[in-house]
Design a protein around this motif. Structure first.
Motif, PDB file in Angstrom:
ATOM      1  N   LEU A  25      12.803 -99.908  20.380  1.00  0.00           N
ATOM      2  CA  LEU A  25      13.739 -99.441  19.357  1.00  0.00           C
ATOM      3  C   LEU A  25      15.200 -99.732  19.709  1.00  0.00           C
ATOM      4  O   LEU A  25      16.120 -99.307  19.016  1.00  0.00           O
ATOM      5  CB  LEU A  25      13.548 -97.940  19.111  1.00  0.00           C
ATOM      6  N   ARG A  53      12.248 -99.259  10.446  1.00  0.00           N
ATOM      7  CA  ARG A  53      12.708 -99.171  11.832  1.00  0.00           C
ATOM      8  C   ARG A  53      13.569 -97.921  12.032  1.00  0.00           C
ATOM      9  O   ARG A  53      13.462 -97.234  13.047  1.00  0.00           O
ATOM     10  CB  ARG A  53      13.499-100.438  12.169  1.00  0.00           C
ATOM     11  N   ARG A 108      13.859-102.802   7.765  1.00  0.00           N
ATOM     12  CA  ARG A 108      14.923-102.108   8.496  1.00  0.00           C
ATOM     13  C   ARG A 108      14.824-100.606   8.246  1.00  0.00           C
ATOM     14  O   ARG A 108      14.998 -99.797   9.167  1.00  0.00           O
ATOM     15  CB  ARG A 108      16.298-102.618   8.052  1.00  0.00           C
TER      16      ARG A 108
END
Lengths: 325, 294
Positions: free
Chosen positions: A170, A315, A312
């Protein structure tokens, strides 16, 4: 609760999620250029993810903590030391009152985010604590930090997150060669067919003028605009349009020479034709490009842009999942 | 008064850009004002910024809350609904005092003379000549004679772009500097292409410099009466009338700015594009009477 600035670094500013709703008056979005790393830093220390942080650009400041604190540093690989002893990035570190945080030379990326538990507690201006230096508003007195500034820090009641780490998968990727995805449009049709093609074929190099307003790119073939009668009011250069608003991420090419990608402190409008816009998912990537890095612009369509955006978003959801407990 | 259909384009996945006309005209500007007003009234989900410009507009939106194609359909339907209806605007007319041919912009011009089309002229001499005026005084008179529309606010905080309300043949047009200056005095009255501007802050600039106003137009401290509501004074659609002042009037105004007592002459006004187009000079006369009446 405060932090004293002993040395300011190159361009250290207070930034949060941004200032929305005033772009039509020339007051841009502002906020952390790399929003992903900014949010990661806040989540690590237990702040709300849009709390104000310090955005540190290339050369780090020297900061003295006037109270016990918990900090996290994310984004660019900027090695940090506490009282001369190296501390890890992407991890929550306890700081004792009187300790001094300093930095070694930047290794990768451009912008590091320093979150302090409680957040940087400067007053909100138009709904945001972000610094907009051209308008001299927000942040600390509307400007970059200077030696001697004393930054207020908010109270923090939450549980201590000291030791908490950002999982490797991450962390923000900091590649030296990147592909930046662009949705062609706006005035793209003003380019000659050959230039419309060469823009995406050439490898562009990030120029020295790369800041919060915009990133300038060099060393591609010059771009040519179709010869046409100059519209009334547009100006005499073939790259001129009747002054219009600039989308954030839009790419203009004054004189056809050096494309400029506008970022979150963008001038809100002007008279240069924009040939397309960097997709929202790649703006964090642009924020971490160092001068001389190689960039390829890649044309995508709206479906691809939205799918990149969804990725995104996922994420960010993974980030919250990993850090919010 | 008919414009070609607008051209719609996506600016990435977060913006829609709409070109109402590729050239500047009051019709295009008005169409943009009425469409952006209508968009604001609709309070469309996901739309975060609505930015009218000279002959175009853009909106910024969150595609997670509003599908880009759907929003584009909504914007197109607003354009069709509004059609060529009555183009009226409730707005303000504002007098801005200007010290033309002032020492500060003249000094700045000299520092950047090698970036100018004609290094041997001042910006005013050059502007007068390329627009066919006999001398600088006649040129200044034309600049101050007819009011200007604030057709866009932006570039930097609170900077108004202005379009003079005269027939196209009478529009003042000048090129921008060959290379932009790195310095422009704060509150310089500039001109580039067909647009006038007031530089809200000190900084870079490419427009020719004709004078300076003592009236702050971007004030984060909001210390003057006319910026009490908001730190940015100008709004798109405002009408500006310049009033030439001399050095002593400028200095007196500046003293008032410093002690917080400086104010601007501002009147509410309803503007009708149709009535203006019928007889611009008579309509301008009427506007000026509204400004100076009562």
């Amino acid at each position: 609760m405060a932090i004293k600035v002993l040395q300011p670094g190159l361009a250290t500013t207070v930034q949060d999620a941004g200032r929305i709703g005033y772009y039509h008056l020339g007051i841009p979005l502002s906020g952390a250029l790399d929003q992903y790393s900014f949010r990661a830093a806040n989540l690590l220390v237990g702040n709300s993810e849009d709390a104000a942080t310090l955005e540190i650009t290339m050369l780090g400041p020297k900061l003295e903590f006037m109270h016990d604190a918990a900090i996290a540093l994310t984004g660019a690989n900027l090695p940090a030391k506490l009282d001369g002893v190296p501390i890890p990035n992407n991890q929550v570190v306890a700081v004792k009152a009187g300790s001094v945080l300093s930095f070694d030379f930047l290794k990768d990326g451009v912008r590091a985010y320093l979150a302090v538990a409680g957040g940087i507690d400067v007053p909100e201006v138009l709904g945001s604590r972000s610094t907009y230096t051209l308008g001299a508003i927000g942040g600390f007195c509307g400007r970059k930090l200077q030696a001697g500034d004393v930054l207020p820090v908010g109270a923090f009641q939450g549980p201590s997150h000291v030791g908490k780490k950002l999982p490797d998968h991450l962390k923000q990727a900091l590649p030296k060669q990147v592909q930046v995805r662009v949705l062609p449009g706006l005035y793209f049709h003003w380019l000659t067919q050959a230039s419309g093609k060469s823009f995406f074929e050439d490898t562009w190099q990030v120029g020295p003028e790369a800041d919060r307003i915009g990133y300038r790119f060099k060393h591609g073939r010059p771009l040519e605009f179709e010869p046409r009668e100059r519209p009334f009011g547009a100006g005499s250069d073939p790259s001129n349009i009747v002054d219009a608003g600039y989308p954030i991420g839009s790419i203009q090419v004054p004189g056809g020479l050096e494309p400029i990608v506008l970022h979150r402190d963008a001038v809100s409008g002007g008279g240069y034709a924009m040939i397309g816009t960097v997709i929202s998912a790649d703006m964090d990537v642009v924020a971490q490009l160092q001068p001389n890095f190689q960039t390829q612009f890649v044309a995508v369509d709206m479906a691809q842009a939205l799918s990149a955006r969804a990725k995104r978003n996922q994420r960010l959801a993974d980030l919250r999942q990993a850090l919010l407990n | 008064m008919s414009l070609p259909p607008a051209r719609y384009s996506f600016g990435g996945d977060e913006h829609i850009f709409v070109e109402l006309n590729h050239e500047m005209s009051l019709e295009a500007f008005f169409k943009g004002m009425s469409i952006t007003n209508a968009i604001a009234q609709r309070k469309i989900a996901g739309v975060t910024e609505i930015c009218p410009a000279n002959a175009s507009y853009q909106v910024r939106f969150d595609p997670d809350l509003m599908a880009p194609d759907k929003l584009m359909e909504i914007l197109k339907s607003i354009e069709i609904e509004l059609g060529d209806g009555a183009l009226e605007l409730n707005t303000r007319i504002i007098e801005i005092p200007v010290f033309y041919n002032d020492p500060w912009t003249n000094e700045t011009q000299q520092r950047f003379r090698e970036r100018h089309q004609d290094p041997t002229s001042t910006d005013l001499e050059y502007g007068a000549r390329v627009n066919g005026y006999a001398n600088v005084d006649a040129f200044i008179a034309a600049h101050a004679a007819s009011p200007w529309f604030v057709s866009m606010v932006g570039f930097v905080a609170g900077l108004p772009f202005m379009f003079q309300m005269v027939e196209r043949t009478k529009q003042i047009q000048v090129p921008k500097y060959l290379r932009p200056r790195t310095d422009t005095p704060k509150l310089t009255i500039g001109h580039g292409g067909c647009f006038g501007c007031i530089y809200s802050v000190r900084g870079a600039g490419g427009y020719q410099m004709f004078g300076i106003t003592p009236a702050p137009i971007f004030d984060p401290q909001q210390s003057l009466p006319y910026v009490k509501d908001f730190m940015v004074f100008f709004r798109p659609g405002d009408i500006v009338k310049f009033k030439p002042i001399n050095r002593s009037e400028y200095d007196a105004a500046l003293t008032k700015v410093q002690d917080g007592s400086f104010d601007l002459r501002i009147r509410e006004v309803k503007f009708s594009l149709q009535d203006f187009v019928k007889d611009p000079s008579a309509y301008n006369q009427q506007l000026t009477e509204t400004l100076y009446g009562n």
